[in-house]
Design an enzyme around this catalytic site. Sequence first.
Site, PDB file in Angstrom:
ATOM      1  N   GLY A 138       0.833  -1.209   0.000  1.00 45.04           N
ATOM      2  CA  GLY A 138       0.000   0.000   0.000  1.00 45.04           C
ATOM      3  C   GLY A 138       0.864   1.254   0.000  1.00 45.04           C
ATOM      4  N   ASN A 139       0.377   2.301   0.647  1.00 40.74           N
ATOM      5  CA  ASN A 139       1.068   3.592   0.578  1.00 40.74           C
ATOM      6  C   ASN A 139       2.472   3.547   1.178  1.00 40.74           C
ATOM      7  OD1 ASN A 139      -0.878   5.021  -0.793  1.00 40.74           O
ATOM      8  ND2 ASN A 139      -1.946   5.673   1.058  1.00 40.74           N
ATOM      9  N   VAL A 140       2.590   3.058   2.415  1.00 39.91           N
ATOM     10  CA  VAL A 140       3.926   3.032   3.039  1.00 39.91           C
ATOM     11  C   VAL A 140       4.806   1.997   2.336  1.00 39.91           C
ATOM     12  CG1 VAL A 140       5.241   2.670   5.159  1.00 39.91           C
ATOM     13  CG2 VAL A 140       2.994   3.736   5.294  1.00 39.91           C
ATOM     14  N   ARG A 174      -4.592   5.472  16.747  1.00 45.72           N
ATOM     15  CA  ARG A 174      -3.852   4.287  16.277  1.00 45.72           C
ATOM     16  C   ARG A 174      -4.357   3.036  17.001  1.00 45.72           C
ATOM     17  NH1 ARG A 174       0.319   8.142  17.207  1.00 45.72           N
ATOM     18  NH2 ARG A 174       1.330   8.844  15.294  1.00 45.72           N
ATOM     19  N   VAL A 190       6.123  -1.849  11.017  1.00 46.49           N
ATOM     20  CA  VAL A 190       5.631  -0.477  10.832  1.00 46.49           C
ATOM     21  C   VAL A 190       4.144  -0.376  11.198  1.00 46.49           C
ATOM     22  CG1 VAL A 190       5.440   1.420   9.159  1.00 46.49           C
ATOM     23  CG2 VAL A 190       7.233  -0.272   8.889  1.00 46.49           C
ATOM     24  N   SER A 191       3.411  -1.467  11.024  1.00 46.30           N
ATOM     25  CA  SER A 191       1.960  -1.474  11.237  1.00 46.30           C
ATOM     26  C   SER A 191       1.614  -0.938  12.628  1.00 46.30           C
ATOM     27  CB  SER A 191       1.424  -2.906  11.104  1.00 46.30           C
ATOM     28  OG  SER A 191       2.005  -3.550   9.986  1.00 46.30           O
ATOM     29  N   HIS A 251       5.130   5.074  20.387  1.00 44.84           N
ATOM     30  CA  HIS A 251       4.742   5.863  19.209  1.00 44.84           C
ATOM     31  C   HIS A 251       3.317   6.350  19.436  1.00 44.84           C
ATOM     32  CE1 HIS A 251       4.516   7.270  15.164  1.00 44.84           C
ATOM     33  NE2 HIS A 251       3.698   6.335  14.737  1.00 44.84           N
TER      34      HIS A 251
END
Length: 315
Positions: A12-14, A91, A121-122, A178
Site C-alpha cells: 500500500g502507501n507506506v 492508532r 511499521v503497522s 509511538h
Amino acid sequence: MRRAKITIVGAGNVGATCAHWCAAAELGDVVLLDIPRTEDMPRGKALDLMQASPIMGFDSNIVGTTDYADTADSDVIVVTAGLPRKPGMSRDDLLATNAKIVTSVAEEIKATSPNAVIIVVSNPLDAMVQQMFKVTGFEPAKVIGQAGVLDTARYRTFLAMELGVSVEDISALLMGGHGDTMVPIPSCTSVGGIPVTQLISKERLDEIVDRTRKGGAEIVSLLKTGSAYYAPAAACAQMVEAIVKDKKRVVPVAAYCDSEYGVGGYYVGVPVVLGSGGVERIIELSLTDEETKAFQNSVDAVKSLVSTMDGLLAE
Ligand SMILES: NC(=O)c1ccc[n+]([C@@H]2O[C@H](COP(=O)([O-])OP(=O)(O)OC[C@H]3O[C@@H](n4cnc5c(N)ncnc54)[C@H](O)[C@@H]3O)[C@@H](O)[C@H]2O)c1
Ligand SMILES: O=C(O)C[C@H](O)C(=O)O
C-alpha cells in the site's frame, strides 16, 4: 557478494513508497508482497517502479507478488501490512484488526525467512512489534519497530521551520511509545551543536513537542483517506540502509528492553546502534526525574495496550 534481499509486506502507501526509496538508493533487490485478494496490484507497482529505473538511473530488481515463496531468505523484511487510521480514529483503534494481520504475517516470515531482520511499521506500532516478536520467536535484536526515526524527523522539521535553519543541522532524540506519550529529551537536542534550550524558550519548545506528538494525526486530518506515508517510508528506508550496509547508525527505534531502563520485556522507543545484526546495542542514558517519569508513563501505556491485545487475541 550477492545483493541484499529486502521484502516489503504490504504494497500500500507506506510499502510501495518504501520500495521506491530502497530501490532508488540501490539498497538491494526488493520484493513487494500483498495479500492474494489484491491480485496483480503488487506486480503492477513493482513493474512500474522497475520502469522508472532507466530514467532515474538505479539498478535494483523489484518483484511484486502475493506468494511468500518469492520472499524466501530475505535479509530484511519491512512489515507495513494492516489498516491505516482515518480522521477521528486513534492508532489504538486499529489494534484488533492489525494484531490478526501481523500474527499471520509473522507466521509466514518465520517459515520462509528465519534469518531476516524484521522492521515492523503497522500500527499501533509498539503492540504490533511485540506480537511479531512473540509469534516469530526470533531473537529480540532482530525484531524492531519503526517509530522514532519518523517522530524525530517530524520534530527536526518543526524545529528547522521555527528557527529558519537547515534540517540537516538539527539533531534530536525522542523516546517512549509511538503515540501521545512520546518523551522529548531536550539535553539530546541540538542545532549545529548548540543546545536547543539556548535557542528556543521552554514554552515554545513544549508547543513544538506537542505538534510532534500529534504529527501523525495532523497528516491524517489533512489526507482524510489514510495516514502519512512519505516520511514513514523514508524512515524505514533509513533503517534498512543501516542494516544492509552495517552502518551502526545511532537512531531511536522500538527495541526490546528487558533490564534496559527497567522496562521488563517490552518494546519501546530507545536510542540504539543499528547494524547488520539489527539492534546491536541499546544506549542507556541517564534521564532527569521528569524524563524518567514521562518515560515510565509511556511504558505503562505500551504495557496496557499489549495486555488489551493479548486479551483480544485470546477471545
Ligand atoms: N510506525 C509508523 O510510524 C507508521 C507510519 C505510517 C503508517 N503506519 C502504519 O502502517 C500500516 C500501513 O499503512 P499504509 O498507509 O501503507 O496503508 P495502506 O492501506 O495503503 O496499505 C496497507 C496494505 O497492507 C495490505 N495488507 C493487509 N493485510 C495484509 C496481509 N495479511 N499481508 C500482506 N499485506 C496485507 C493491504 O492490502 C494494503 O495494500 C498502517 O497500520 C499504518 O497505521 C505506521
Ligand atoms: O498517524 C498514523 O496513524 C500513522 C503513523 O503512525 C504516523 O505517525 O504518521
